[in-house]
Design an enzyme around this catalytic site. Structure first.
Site, PDB file in Angstrom:
ATOM      1  N   HIS A 119      36.213  56.099  37.848  1.00  0.00           N
ATOM      2  CA  HIS A 119      37.005  55.040  37.224  1.00  0.00           C
ATOM      3  C   HIS A 119      38.308  55.634  36.718  1.00  0.00           C
ATOM      4  O   HIS A 119      38.333  56.766  36.214  1.00  0.00           O
ATOM      5  CB  HIS A 119      36.232  54.429  36.053  1.00  0.00           C
ATOM      6  N   GLY A 273      42.030  36.044  33.078  1.00  0.00           N
ATOM      7  CA  GLY A 273      42.321  36.774  34.307  1.00  0.00           C
ATOM      8  C   GLY A 273      41.438  36.315  35.454  1.00  0.00           C
ATOM      9  O   GLY A 273      40.503  35.522  35.279  1.00  0.00           O
ATOM     10  N   ARG A 274      41.703  36.856  36.618  1.00  0.00           N
ATOM     11  CA  ARG A 274      40.962  36.455  37.816  1.00  0.00           C
ATOM     12  C   ARG A 274      39.608  37.158  37.835  1.00  0.00           C
ATOM     13  O   ARG A 274      39.526  38.377  37.913  1.00  0.00           O
ATOM     14  CB  ARG A 274      41.768  36.809  39.056  1.00  0.00           C
TER      15      ARG A 274
END
Length: 314
Positions: A119, A273-274
Site C-alpha cells: 500500500h 467519493g466513488r
C-alpha cells in the site's frame, strides 16, 4: 488514523500552490503505472470519474493480470462545502469548513503468495476559511508492506528505502514516521500488526509548504524502488494450494483493517467519493476461519513469530 504527534500543526499563514501538487500527483500516478505494467505484462484499465459534489478522479485498475491478481492506482481530487468528520476528528475547529483534498493511493494484491501486498498513499488537504482568512493545509502519506511468506532481505530493503527517502529532511523523521506506521496499521481487536510496516505521516506542515511538499514527493517517488525489486525476486517462486489458502486467510486481516480503521477509506465514503474506486483496495478473494492457529515451526507460524512485531528493520 492515529492521533497526530503533539507538535504536528496544520499549516497556516501560507497560501499553498494546490495546482503544483495536483500536477505532481498526476505525474506520479503515470510513472507508477508504467513500471507496474512492465512488471505485470498487462495494461491497467483507465476509469475517469466525476464526483457529484465537486471534483473527481482517475482510477487505474488491473484484475487477473500476469502478476497482480488485483490492484489499483487511484488519483482523486475532490472538494466540497463541509469537511467530513474523518478529516476533522483531530481538528474539531475545522469542522464544517470548505475543503479541497487530492492524493494518489494504491494497493497491489499479487497472485503469488511469496510476493507481499503493498500500500502507498500521498495526499494533500486544504481547509478554507469561510471568512476569507488564510487556508489551513497539511500533507500526509506513507507506504507499508504486508507479506504472507516473509523474507528478511525484502523487509530490510523496503524499510531502508523508506528511511533514505526521509533522511534529507532530518534524522528524526524516519524513526518518528516508522513508529507512527507501526501504531497506525495495527488491528486492535486482533492485537496484531497488519504487516511489517514502513512509514506513515499525517497533518504534516511543519517544514513550510515547499519543504513539506518535497518530503511528500520523496516518499511517493521512493515507492517503485522499494517494491519493484521484491516483485521481480519472487514472481516465479513456485506455490501451491497451501500457500494460496494462507494468503486468503491473511487477506482477511487486510479487509478488517480497511473497513474498520482506515481513515482514508472513511474519508472517501463520507465525502461522497466513488465507491468502486475507494474499495479497489480490497483483495479479490478472502477466507476467514474460526480460531485458526498455524502449526508450530511451520512457514506460516514464522510470519507471526519473526515478522509481525515492531522491529528496527533499517
Amino acid at each position: 488514523m492515529s492521533n497526530p504527534p503533539p507538535d504536528a500543526k496544520p499549516g497556516i499563514g501560507v497560501t499553498p500552490d494546490a495546482t503544483l501538487v495536483r500536477s505532481y500527483l498526476l505525474g506520479l500516478q503515470d510513472a507508477i503505472i508504467t513500471r507496474l505494467e512492465a512488471l505485470d505484462g498487462q495494461p491497467f484499465k483507465t476509469d475517469q470519474w466525476d464526483r457529484p459534489g465537486g471534483g473527481g478522479g482517475i482510477t487505474r485498475v488491473i484484475e487477473e493480470g500476469g502478476v497482480f491478481e488485483r490492484g489499483g492506482v487511484n488519483f482523486s481530487h475532490v472538494f466540497g462545502d463541509k469537511l467530513p468528520p474523518s478529516a476533522s476528528a483531530q481538528r474539531p475547529q475545522l469542522g464544517g469548513r470548505p475543503f479541497e483534498a487530492m492524493g494518489v493511493s494504491l494497493v497491489m494484491h499479487p497472485r503469488n503468495p511469496y510476493i507481499p501486498t503493498v500500500h502507498m498513499n500521498v495526499r494533500f488537504f486544504l481547509a478554507r476559511d469561510p471568512a476569507g482568512g488564510e487556508p489551513i493545509w497539511w500533507f500526509g502519506g506513507g507506504m507499508d508492506l504486508t507479506p504472507y511468506y516473509a523474507f528478511e532481505k525484502d523487509v530490510v530493503r523496503f524499510h531502508s528505502i523508506c528511511k533514505q527517502s526521509l533522511e534529507p529532511f532530518g534524522a528524526e523523521y524516519h524513526p518518528r514516521f516508522k513508529k507512527w506506521c507501526d501504531e497506525y496499521f495495527f488491528l486492535k481487536h486482533r492485537n496484531e500488526p497488519r504487516g511489517v510496516g514502513g512509514v506513515f505521516f499525517d497533518d504534516f506542515s511543519e517544514l513550510g509548504f515547499e519543504r513539506s511538499f518535497a518530503l511528500m514527493r520523496s516518499v511517493g517517488d521512493a515507492f517503485i524502488d522499494a517494491y519493484a525489486p521484491i516483485v521481480e525476486r519472487h514472481r516465479d517462486h513456485p506455490f501451491g494450494e497451501r500457500e494460496r489458502d494462507f494468503q486468503a486467510y491473511r487477506r482477511g486481516r487486510y479487509v478488517e483493517f480497511n473497513l474498520v480503521f482506515d481513515r482514508g477509506t472513511l474519508f472517501g465514503l463520507q465525502s461522497g467519493g466513488r465507491t468502486e474506486s475507494i474499495l479497489m483496495s480490497l483483495p479479490p478473494s478472502v477466507r476467514w476461519r474460526y480460531d485458526w492457529q498455524p502449526e508450530a515451526g511451520s512457514p506460516e507460524a514464522r510470519l507471526y513469530s519473526d515478522f509481525l512485531r515492531a522491529r528496527d528493520w533499517a
